[in-house]
Design an enzyme around this catalytic site. Structure first.
Site, PDB file in Angstrom:
ATOM      1  N   HIS A   1      20.601  16.055   5.291  1.00 31.24           N
ATOM      2  CA  HIS A   1      20.447  16.399   6.739  1.00 31.24           C
ATOM      3  C   HIS A   1      21.909  16.592   7.427  1.00 31.24           C
ATOM      4  O   HIS A   1      22.139  17.658   8.227  1.00 31.24           O
ATOM      5  CB  HIS A   1      19.689  15.299   7.475  1.00 31.24           C
ATOM      6  CG  HIS A   1      19.291  15.417   8.830  1.00 31.24           C
ATOM      7  ND1 HIS A   1      20.115  15.125   9.967  1.00 31.24           N
ATOM      8  CD2 HIS A   1      18.472  16.059   9.486  1.00 31.24           C
ATOM      9  CE1 HIS A   1      19.741  15.454  11.192  1.00 31.24           C
ATOM     10  NE2 HIS A   1      18.215  15.946  10.729  1.00 31.24           N
TER      11      HIS A   1
ATOM     12  N   ASP B   1      25.572  10.844  11.362  1.00 33.64           N
ATOM     13  CA  ASP B   1      24.443  11.552  10.658  1.00 33.64           C
ATOM     14  C   ASP B   1      24.094  10.850   9.385  1.00 33.64           C
ATOM     15  O   ASP B   1      24.514   9.594   9.031  1.00 33.64           O
ATOM     16  CB  ASP B   1      24.340  13.019  10.634  1.00 33.64           C
ATOM     17  CG  ASP B   1      22.963  13.684  10.493  1.00 33.64           C
ATOM     18  OD1 ASP B   1      22.141  13.422   9.547  1.00 33.64           O
ATOM     19  OD2 ASP B   1      22.713  14.607  11.540  1.00 33.64           O
TER      20      ASP B   1
ATOM     21  N   SER C   1      17.240  18.651  15.519  1.00 37.56           N
ATOM     22  CA  SER C   1      18.212  18.402  14.772  1.00 37.56           C
ATOM     23  C   SER C   1      19.260  19.802  14.535  1.00 37.56           C
ATOM     24  O   SER C   1      20.433  19.757  14.312  1.00 37.56           O
ATOM     25  CB  SER C   1      17.983  17.804  13.544  1.00 37.56           C
ATOM     26  OG  SER C   1      18.030  16.691  13.359  1.00 37.56           O
TER      27      SER C   1
END
Length: 742
Positions: free
Chosen positions: A179, A139, A468
């Site tokens: 994220h 990520d 996600s």
């Protein structure tokens, strides 16, 4: 072409690169990049010396990385012409461009059984918390100093900067990221909030840099390293809109599964249309995850004096609703400060575009508005997140709904009320659907909560939404299953989740299609306690012939008795459907630990069949449980998109450009037609080609084909077997002199 994290953070909404009208693809007058990076796939493994020998005839190429775990191949840097010459070497299978990638709990974890499973113990008499299991997270990095994650952190790799520090991008390094930390928190947070597997170890692979941007090479390197690190589970909450099974990342994930890793990938945020699942969510052996809703109170807008009732999509980070009184709705343009002079104590209707959702909402809040409704500037719905928490509610609606509300305001119907309705286990509108082009596989495989999910971010906590957020729920679930059953293979873990999933519906007697939800919403406790496993957990019979005669296909299933008692298995006969004839095995018995391979046959009479795609669920009884097995078959070529993932950049030589586009079924004719955006007058073709094979196309456009400076409407089209499909996008070309002087 861009790969995006499958979260809907700010503008990270998986738009792909076929930009919608209103968001032009700008080709800037910057110095051209003579050198590019490409991924070279080999037919057989080669040593470093063999690869260097192969490249010795091409002195302009620089060897960068050698891949021997995720796939057989290497990456090189050099000019496109020299790289292209490599494709003629006999031992090279394929050369792929290095695509650009960008970064696609509490009640939600309880909902999928994450709390109930704590009462179950592994073979070492430890509660199921993920203890002893390592999860790799590819990520944007990880804030390993976060109090909820620092005890889970077990090292990492930065494939962007090439060091061992996978910290999230900070402000001084570029556009900051959050994220990866959010994803890791859903998997294994263990502090103020708890993830699905709070005692699992996390290895962070920073493959996406500032702004959540990265490349195929970086992600392949991360997968390669994760295989070397022998992680138990690997999570990729990223993806693109290319619905094809053969992109390098998808192939690498299949290889990771072969080497014992449970691979989990987000399906993407390009829903609600079918055929919208993107790579690597198309990887056959990975677990592709779509997004469902946890238990939520959904707001509906009621226009007083009418029967209109409009479902609203709340943006994560917005405030609570006041349902006690009526309010006035007014139009506020694009949400600029000067357009909000009449916003005080009203709800405002704002069009998407020009600036972020957060900026629009903050302008409205500062102007005294009581709430914000943002409507899309292109066809379809959307859903998003705010960059910071606001105290007024902010919601999204489709372009059609927004224009309807604007019309009602003009007619004087501007008095509204808000009502709230509890909802759960609905498929999120943004969640990408299948099937997969070419293989006709069912994807996603399962769904998990992915709407308004609260988790860790650098410096605190935030609610985000997207596939996600759904994928790490499943990665955490896989960690628990691996702890409980360390001898199970990755495909058995996948089967346990799918065999025990709960099919979800959009209403009474309205189940979602198998290629929308896969097997259904995951149930961790049921998966851990699975007495029987069916592999593969879904069936795709492929495409039947088009001869006009009956055609037959069969699939082989492996049934495993994982319980401690003898079980008898029998298939339920599916509901009769004209033109279909199933051949199912007779009942049979398996002793504890025993397995059997059985054949399932399907005969289709194409004359009697009435649909192009058939799907449903076979049901197998094991004496205690009913196992659902999603199936899909194609009678004739279905109407999937014929062109995907268009991107245009400057070429290797001054004045030239290079485009990339994916053709999932090939094309008899392909072209890029340019029009004047003001009057739609045809200007000319940027390119046109015939008889192209399926897959990624990359081509250089000569300087003489480049139009004059200005804005153009481009229609990127593909024709195949009398069917035509196209993408519309805006292109902005700079002055030729600006390009030429570079």
């Amino acid at each position: 072409m861009k790969f995006l994290a499958a979260a809907l953070a700010v503008f990270l909404i998986l738009p792909g690169t076929a930009m919608a009208i209103g968001r032009p693809l700008v080709v800037p007058p910057v110095p051209y990049e003579k050198e590019q990076i490409a991924i070279v796939l080999l037919k057989e493994p080669k040593t470093e010396s063999q690869i260097k020998a192969l490249l010795s005839s091409y002195p302009g190429l620089q060897l960068r990385h050698i891949f021997s775990e995720a796939l057989y191949g290497f990456s090189v840097k050099g000019d496109a012409e020299t790289i292209g010459k490599l494709s003629f070497k006999e031992d090279i299978m394929k050369i792929s461009p290095a695509y650009s990638y960008q970064a696609d709990m509490e009640e939600n974890i309880k909902m999928i059984g994450g709390e109930a499973v704590r009462g179950y113990f592994d073979k070492l008499d430890r509660r199921l918390t993920g203890k002893g299991i390592t999860v790799g997270v590819i990520d944007t990095g990880l804030d390993y100093t976060h109090p909820d994650l620092r005890n889970n952190y077990s090292g990492g790799h930065d494939l962007v900067d090439g060091d061992a520090d996978p910290m999230e991008t900070k402000v001084q390094q570029g556009l900051p990221t959050i994220h990866g930390t959010h994803v890791a928190g859903i998997i294994a947070a263990n502090g103020k909030i708890k993830g699905v597997a709070p005692e699992a170890k996390i290895i962070a692979y920073r493959a996406l840099g500032p702004g959540g941007s990265g490349t195929t090479e970086q992600i392949l390197s991360a997968i390669e390293q994760a295989i070397k690190d022998k992680v138990d589970v690997l999570n990729l909450s990223l993806g693109n809109e290319i619905n094809g099974p053969d992109l390098p990342i998808s192939l690498a994930l299949n290889k990771a599964v072969d080497k014992g890793i449970v691979a989990v990938a987000a399906s993407g945020n390009s829903g609600p249309n079918v055929w919208s699942v993107g790579s690597p969510g198309t990887a056959s052996k990975a677990i592709s995850v779509g997004a469902s809703t946890p238990i939520m109170n959904i707001p509906f807008l009621l226009i007083e004096g009418t029967s209109e009732k409009i479902r609203l999509e709340p943006m994560a980070g917005s405030g609570q609703w006041d349902t006690s009184r009526s309010m006035e709705l007014t139009v506020a343009g694009m949400g600029k400060k000067v357009e909000l002079s009449d916003a005080k104590n009203k709800f405002v209707l704002i069009k998407r575009g020009s600036t972020t959702f957060t900026k629009k909402a903050k302008n409205a809040q500062n102007a005294g508005a009581k709430g914000v409704v943002i409507y899309n500037n292109t066809n379809g719905s959307f859903i998003g997140n705010l960059e910071e928490a606001l105290h007024i509610p902010v919601v999204s609606v489709s372009k059609k709904t927004g224009e309807f509300l604007k019309k009602q305001i003009e007619l004087g119907n501007n008095s509204i009320r808000i009502s709230m309705e509890e909802e759960q286990d609905r498929l999120a509108a943004f969640s990408s659907r299948g099937p997969v082009t070419g293989t006709w596989e069912i994807k996603p495989d399962v769904v998990a909560p992915g709407v308004a999910i609260n988790s860790t971010i650098p410096g605190g906590y935030m609610a985000l939404q997207g596939t996600s957020m759904a994928a790490p729920h499943v990665a955490g679930a896989c960690a628990l299953i691996r702890q409980a059953h360390p001898d199970w293979s990755p495909l058995e873990v996948k089967a346990a989740l799918m065999n025990t999933a709960k099919p979800i519906s959009k209403g009474i007697q309205k189940p979602y299609r198998t290629y929308e939800q896969g097997a259904g919403r995951v149930q961790i406790l049921e998966a851990v306690q699975a007495a029987s496993l069916v592999l593969p957990a879904s069936l795709h019979f492929g495409k039947f012939g088009t001869s006009g005669l009956s055609d037959q296909s069969e699939a082989v299933l492996t049934i495993e008795n994982k319980s401690l008692k003898t079980r008898t298995y029998s298939f339920r006969m599916p509901e009769a459907e004209e033109g279909l004839d199933w051949q199912l095995p007779l009942s049979f018995t398996l002793n504890p630990g025993e397995s059997r391979r059985v054949k399932v046959g399907l005969r289709v009479d194409e004359i009697l069949s009435r649909k192009k795609i058939y799907d449903g669920r076979l049901e197998l009884e094991d004496g205690t449980n009913v196992i659902g097995i999603p199936y899909l078959y194609v009678v004739e070529e279905p109407g999937y998109p014929r062109v995907m993932g268009f991107d245009l950049t400057q070429g290797d030589k001054p004045g030239t450009f290079r485009y990339e586009v994916y053709l999932p079924g090939g094309a008899d004719e392909f072209g890029i037609a340019l029009f004047n955006p003001e009057d739609y007058r045809f200007v000319g073709f940027l390119d046109i080609s015939r008889n192209l094979k399926r897959g990624m196309i990359q081509k250089e456009i000569a300087a003489e084909m480049i139009p004059e400076e200005g804005r153009y409407l481009a229609k990127v089209f593909a024709k195949k077997a009398n069917q035509e499909d196209y993408i519309e996008t805006e292109l902005i070309f700079p002055e030729k002199e600006e390009i030429g002087r570079n």
